[in-house]
Design a protein around this motif. Structure first.
Motif, PDB file in Angstrom:
ATOM      1  N   HIS A   1       0.673   2.796   8.165  1.00  0.00           N
ATOM      2  CA  HIS A   1      -0.786   3.110   7.670  1.00  0.00           C
ATOM      3  C   HIS A   1      -1.512   4.222   8.142  1.00  0.00           C
ATOM      4  O   HIS A   1      -1.515   4.319   9.381  1.00  0.00           O
ATOM      5  CB  HIS A   1      -1.473   1.597   7.817  1.00  0.00           C
TER       6      HIS A   1
ATOM      7  N   TYR B   1      -9.156  -0.443   1.842  1.00  0.00           N
ATOM      8  CA  TYR B   1      -9.400  -0.874   3.145  1.00  0.00           C
ATOM      9  C   TYR B   1      -8.282  -1.940   3.739  1.00  0.00           C
ATOM     10  O   TYR B   1      -7.943  -2.745   2.916  1.00  0.00           O
ATOM     11  CB  TYR B   1     -10.636  -1.919   3.039  1.00  0.00           C
ATOM     12  N   GLN B   2      -8.013  -1.580   4.690  1.00  0.00           N
ATOM     13  CA  GLN B   2      -7.021  -2.216   5.512  1.00  0.00           C
ATOM     14  C   GLN B   2      -7.446  -3.172   6.555  1.00  0.00           C
ATOM     15  O   GLN B   2      -8.266  -2.732   7.397  1.00  0.00           O
ATOM     16  CB  GLN B   2      -5.989  -1.580   6.175  1.00  0.00           C
TER      17      GLN B   2
ATOM     18  N   LYS C   1      -6.582  -2.880  10.365  1.00  0.00           N
ATOM     19  CA  LYS C   1      -6.979  -1.462  10.982  1.00  0.00           C
ATOM     20  C   LYS C   1      -8.647  -1.220  10.892  1.00  0.00           C
ATOM     21  O   LYS C   1      -9.034  -0.343  11.541  1.00  0.00           O
ATOM     22  CB  LYS C   1      -6.355  -0.395  10.004  1.00  0.00           C
TER      23      LYS C   1
ATOM     24  N   ARG D   1     -10.212   2.334   6.005  1.00  0.00           N
ATOM     25  CA  ARG D   1      -9.591   2.594   4.785  1.00  0.00           C
ATOM     26  C   ARG D   1      -8.322   3.375   4.885  1.00  0.00           C
ATOM     27  O   ARG D   1      -8.220   4.379   6.037  1.00  0.00           O
ATOM     28  CB  ARG D   1     -10.325   3.459   3.800  1.00  0.00           C
ATOM     29  N   THR D   2      -7.152   2.965   4.646  1.00  0.00           N
ATOM     30  CA  THR D   2      -5.910   3.669   4.761  1.00  0.00           C
ATOM     31  C   THR D   2      -5.082   3.655   3.350  1.00  0.00           C
ATOM     32  O   THR D   2      -5.145   3.429   2.554  1.00  0.00           O
ATOM     33  CB  THR D   2      -5.142   2.774   5.690  1.00  0.00           C
TER      34      THR D   2
ATOM     35  N   ASN E   1      -0.797   3.692   2.532  1.00  0.00           N
ATOM     36  CA  ASN E   1       0.397   2.887   3.239  1.00  0.00           C
ATOM     37  C   ASN E   1       1.417   3.669   2.720  1.00  0.00           C
ATOM     38  O   ASN E   1       1.804   3.848   1.633  1.00  0.00           O
ATOM     39  CB  ASN E   1       0.594   1.584   2.926  1.00  0.00           C
TER      40      ASN E   1
ATOM     41  N   GLY F   1      -4.264   1.126   0.949  1.00  0.00           N
ATOM     42  CA  GLY F   1      -3.749   0.478   2.227  1.00  0.00           C
ATOM     43  C   GLY F   1      -3.978  -0.980   2.168  1.00  0.00           C
ATOM     44  O   GLY F   1      -3.842  -1.612   3.140  1.00  0.00           O
ATOM     45  N   ASN F   2      -4.894  -1.343   1.049  1.00  0.00           N
ATOM     46  CA  ASN F   2      -5.408  -2.526   0.861  1.00  0.00           C
ATOM     47  C   ASN F   2      -4.052  -3.483   0.391  1.00  0.00           C
ATOM     48  O   ASN F   2      -4.128  -4.780   0.110  1.00  0.00           O
ATOM     49  CB  ASN F   2      -6.595  -2.963   0.004  1.00  0.00           C
ATOM     50  N   HIS F   3      -3.063  -2.866  -0.167  1.00  0.00           N
ATOM     51  CA  HIS F   3      -1.978  -3.476  -0.528  1.00  0.00           C
ATOM     52  C   HIS F   3      -0.712  -3.949   0.390  1.00  0.00           C
ATOM     53  O   HIS F   3      -0.782  -2.955   1.390  1.00  0.00           O
ATOM     54  CB  HIS F   3      -0.984  -2.555  -1.566  1.00  0.00           C
ATOM     55  N   HIS F   4       0.054  -4.923   0.405  1.00  0.00           N
ATOM     56  CA  HIS F   4       0.958  -5.094   1.343  1.00  0.00           C
ATOM     57  C   HIS F   4       2.078  -4.602   0.989  1.00  0.00           C
ATOM     58  O   HIS F   4       2.515  -3.729  -0.123  1.00  0.00           O
ATOM     59  CB  HIS F   4       1.228  -6.834   1.226  1.00  0.00           C
TER      60      HIS F   4
END
Length: 206
Positions: free
Chosen positions: A38, A50-51, A54, A57-58, A60, A80-83
């Motif tokens: 990330h 948003y992560q 962390k 906001r990222t 990935n 970044g909010n997704h796995h």
């Protein structure tokens, strides 16, 4: 920044693919490794989210290396909010298509990945391409462990450290400490630039 410099015309990708093709004999694909990283985002833009762990906001990106940690490629970045499993099958297909352009066949490839990549659909996609996924079972996705017969090689899995080392080298690049590019195409171009430079540094030593 001009279109060619930021890579919006695909120039960096077109440079990366033949370089990998010309030096594929230097890859040790007796084993490949997959892992996500990330990057904090400072200016907003596409594919940003948003992560939680962390606390920012990222974006990935999932990278792939060979057994020695040399860059093989990367899957298209996502918010970044997704796995890691988010659209993973489609993104793996994208990476495999790029590898085929470099005349790299994934059939018979052993692929190390952590439990975050364990899903039936991803395993099926790997199997369809002849890839043997070596990932520990994610117990959160399993109702009955007795029904799971996936083979997992713990000794092979210990070699995942090579991609952690590669990610550590990447962190030494200020461009990857934070993302300032607002467009995904520009951000992907920097990934291709890193892959190219990492190989150039390696080739200086061989």
């Amino acid at each position: 920044m001009g279109q060619g410099l930021c890579g919006a015309d695909g120039s960096w990708q077109r440079t990366w693919i033949p370089l990998l093709k010309d030096h594929k004999h230097l890859l040790d694909l007796s084993l490949a490794v997959l892992d996500g990283t990330h990057t904090p985002v400072k200016r907003g833009g596409s594919h940003v989210g948003y992560q939680g762990w962390k606390k920012t906001r990222t974006t990935n990106t999932i990278w792939m290396t060979d057994r020695a940690g040399k860059v093989v490629g990367f899957l298209p970045p996502v918010s970044g909010n997704h796995h890691d499993l988010y659209e993973l099958e489609t993104r793996l297909e994208d990476q495999i298509a790029d590898l085929k352009k470099s005349d790299i066949d994934v059939d018979g490839l052993f692929l190390n990945a952590d439990a975050g990549f364990d899903s039936n659909s991803f395993r099926l996609t790997c199997f369809r391409h002849g890839i043997q996924l070596n990932a520990p079972l994610n117990t959160r996705n399993i109702n009955n462990l007795a029904d799971c017969d996936y083979y997992f090689d713990e000794l092979m899995y210990k070699e995942r450290y090579v991609i952690e080392r590669t990610n550590g080298w990447m962190d030494a690049w200020r461009r990857f400490l934070n993302r300032f590019d607002k467009t995904l195409v520009s951000w992907r171009a920097w990934h291709h630039i890193y892959a190219l430079c990492s190989w150039c540094l390696y080739l200086q030593k061989v």
